[in-house]
Design a protein around this motif. Structure first.
Motif, mmCIF file in Angstrom:
data_model
loop_
_atom_site.group_PDB
_atom_site.id
_atom_site.type_symbol
_atom_site.label_atom_id
_atom_site.label_comp_id
_atom_site.label_asym_id
_atom_site.label_seq_id
_atom_site.Cartn_x
_atom_site.Cartn_y
_atom_site.Cartn_z
ATOM 1 N N GLN A 210 0.821 -1.225 0.022
ATOM 2 C CA GLN A 210 0.111 -0.004 -0.074
ATOM 3 C C GLN A 210 0.878 1.132 0.011
ATOM 4 O O GLN A 210 0.366 2.278 -0.400
ATOM 5 N N VAL A 211 1.854 1.305 0.695
ATOM 6 C CA VAL A 211 2.946 2.336 0.651
ATOM 7 C C VAL A 211 3.582 2.489 -0.903
ATOM 8 O O VAL A 211 3.499 3.559 -1.126
ATOM 9 N N LEU A 212 3.864 1.519 -1.489
ATOM 10 C CA LEU A 212 4.333 1.534 -2.870
ATOM 11 C C LEU A 212 3.195 2.118 -4.008
ATOM 12 O O LEU A 212 3.471 2.977 -4.575
ATOM 13 N N LEU A 213 2.020 1.693 -3.569
ATOM 14 C CA LEU A 213 0.869 2.168 -4.521
ATOM 15 C C LEU A 213 0.647 3.599 -4.182
ATOM 16 O O LEU A 213 0.325 4.413 -5.161
ATOM 17 N N LEU B 237 2.992 5.818 -3.355
ATOM 18 C CA LEU B 237 3.932 6.411 -4.053
ATOM 19 C C LEU B 237 3.746 6.697 -5.344
ATOM 20 O O LEU B 237 3.817 7.970 -5.936
ATOM 21 N N LEU B 238 3.329 5.562 -5.989
ATOM 22 C CA LEU B 238 2.890 5.734 -7.471
ATOM 23 C C LEU B 238 1.831 6.670 -7.701
ATOM 24 O O LEU B 238 1.708 7.202 -8.877
ATOM 25 N N THR B 239 0.740 6.596 -6.913
ATOM 26 C CA THR B 239 -0.338 7.447 -7.025
ATOM 27 C C THR B 239 0.239 8.923 -6.901
ATOM 28 O O THR B 239 -0.337 9.779 -7.915
ATOM 29 N N ALA B 240 1.227 9.153 -6.208
ATOM 30 C CA ALA B 240 1.892 10.711 -6.010
ATOM 31 C C ALA B 240 2.407 11.132 -7.235
ATOM 32 O O ALA B 240 2.463 12.208 -7.727
ATOM 33 N N VAL B 241 3.269 10.045 -8.098
ATOM 34 C CA VAL B 241 3.984 10.193 -9.109
ATOM 35 C C VAL B 241 3.093 10.515 -10.349
ATOM 36 O O VAL B 241 3.487 11.556 -10.839
ATOM 37 N N PHE B 242 2.117 9.789 -10.384
ATOM 38 C CA PHE B 242 1.137 10.107 -11.508
ATOM 39 C C PHE B 242 0.150 11.067 -11.211
ATOM 40 O O PHE B 242 0.103 11.926 -12.174
ATOM 41 N N VAL C 245 -4.649 8.243 -14.301
ATOM 42 C CA VAL C 245 -4.104 7.127 -13.830
ATOM 43 C C VAL C 245 -3.878 7.153 -12.489
ATOM 44 O O VAL C 245 -3.824 6.079 -11.658
ATOM 45 N N GLY C 246 -3.702 8.394 -11.769
ATOM 46 C CA GLY C 246 -3.356 8.581 -10.543
ATOM 47 C C GLY C 246 -4.614 7.778 -9.689
ATOM 48 O O GLY C 246 -4.629 7.305 -8.447
ATOM 49 N N GLY D 204 -5.789 0.959 -4.664
ATOM 50 C CA GLY D 204 -5.215 0.876 -3.290
ATOM 51 C C GLY D 204 -6.478 0.673 -2.246
ATOM 52 O O GLY D 204 -6.378 -0.028 -1.515
ATOM 53 N N GLY D 205 -7.739 1.583 -2.826
ATOM 54 C CA GLY D 205 -8.801 1.524 -1.800
ATOM 55 C C GLY D 205 -9.442 0.114 -1.892
ATOM 56 O O GLY D 205 -9.821 -0.490 -0.850
#
Length: 403
Positions: A200-203, A205-210, A366-367, A374-375
């Motif tokens: 969930q942490v990695l998801l 971070l990916l959400t933040a990037v996109f 995409v984000g 994640g939810g």
């Protein structure tokens, strides 16, 4: 709110000013150092590289350092970097000074967010984090325009000397106002790395990037868009950027209480609104008043994503949140660089000055998909936990009956 949050906000103001003011000073720097504006633009990238590298490395190095001491040390490094920039004799040394100033950025906000959350009751944690981020948004309203004007009048070095003074003030405020706080029992660096590797942490971070890349795909070219498509004068650009900063501040103010009340719905709503507004901006950009209103709203919903994203990674790395929290700012800076690159690629391809809006809308969408994923995983995990708990209780009752 605790007065220590003021010290964190002052430091955030200085960091936000030095991060973004270079964009307004590129012509002065290029002229003074005998280089071109595009080459001087590497100074913006150098700061972002410093953030991406420094966030995990400095956080890992200071995992056992008391929080207040760590914050003061990071602000000292920031201050030295800005002083080195102000005194740089040439372009190469200025480039190095920018990297040095960027190194503590992510680690400071990562540690600062954890500290801010520790200073208040659990139900007010997001509001405390958002209060620290207010310093960053106010920098875009006051610090960046004032720093740009100062650099244009007295030379760009004067701007970085003032930021150096702000850094010294922030160090004193942090030492005087932030209390001594216990370190989290997360197993040291190993615990921090394990927490960072959480799915969930990695998801998050990916959400933040996109998701945040959608903001910078447009923000990076906002000045040119408003002069080419809206028909505003070059002198009006400062006002447009200030409106964007006002929107950011309004978004930060709203994000705190909304995230405390409902974290994921706040994240979903802000990402969906961001994608929609970026599409709308493609049409409103041609009329002055609608364009300015849309710019303000994009700033608001764009920055409204930062607090729930910060709380998301901190909550999912609860036992050892510092490295995950700092890495979130590396993600934001990757979003900055990636969004600007993709928006620029669309323009270079001949798609027009309104093409970054489409790019940004796709990135925000995409984000949103990643956030929804994640939810869904959260809900599946919660259901599994309830099933396991019920099974355990049933087994215990059966054992008691047999006994």
């Amino acid at each position: 709110m605790p007065v220590a949050l003021l010290a964190l906000a002052v430091a955030a103001f200085g960091i936000g000013t030095t991060e973004f003011v270079m964009m307004g000073l590129l012509p002065e720097v290029a002229d003074d150092l005998g280089t071109s504006v595009p080459t001087a633009g590497h100074l913006v990238s150098a700061y972002a590289i410093g953030v991406v590298i420094g966030a995990p490395l400095l956080t890992a190095a200071g995992v056992r350092v008391p929080r207040r001491r760590m914050l003061v040390a990071l602000m000292a490094l920031f201050t030295v970097g800005n002083l080195a920039s102000a005194l740089a004799p040439g372009f190469g040394t200025l480039l190095a000074g920018r990297v040095l100033a960027g190194l503590p950025h992510g680690a400071f906000f990562g540690v600062g967010a954890v500290v801010a959350a520790q200073l208040v009751a659990p139900e007010r944690r997001a509001r405390a984090v958002a209060t620290m981020f207010l310093g960053l948004t106010v920098a875009n309203i006051v610090g960046v325009p004032a720093g740009t004007a100062l650099g244009q009048q007295l030379g760009w070095r004067a701007t970085f000397l003032v930021v150096t003074a702000i850094g010294l003030l922030a160090m004193l405020a942090l030492y005087a106002l932030v209390p001594r706080l216990p370190l989290a029992r997360g197993g040291g660096l190993g615990g921090e790395v394990r927490a960072l590797a959480d799915r969930q942490v990695l998801l998050g971070l990916l959400t933040a990037v996109f998701g945040f890349a959608g903001v910078f795909a447009v923000y990076s070219y906002l000045a040119k868009m408003t002069t080419e498509l809206t028909g505003l004068s070059a002198t009006a650009v400062t006002g447009v950027l200030a409106l964007f900063g006002i929107g950011m501040t309004l978004g930060a103010l709203a994000a705190g209480p909304l995230t405390d009340r409902a974290l994921r719905p706040t994240l979903y709503g802000s990402l969906a609104a961001l994608a929609a507004l970026l599409l709308v901006f493609r049409y409103t950009v041609h009329s002055t008043v609608p364009a300015l209103v849309t710019v303000t709203l994009i700033g608001a919903v764009g920055f409204m994503t930062t607090t729930p994203l910060q709380m998301l990674v901190m909550n999912n790395a609860r036992s050892a949140p510092t490295l995950a929290s700092a890495s979130n700012h590396s993600a934001f800076n990757l979003a900055n660089a990636g969004g600007a690159w993709l928006g620029g690629a669309a323009i270079a391809a001949g798609w027009g000055w309104d093409s970054p809006m489409l790019v940004g809308a796709v990135l925000a969408a995409v984000g949103l998909v990643l956030a929804l994923l994640g939810g869904a995983l959260d809900r599946d995990g919660s259901r599994l936990s309830r099933v396991v708990a019920r099974s355990r209780r049933t087994t215990e009752r059966s054992d008691i009956s047999v006994g």
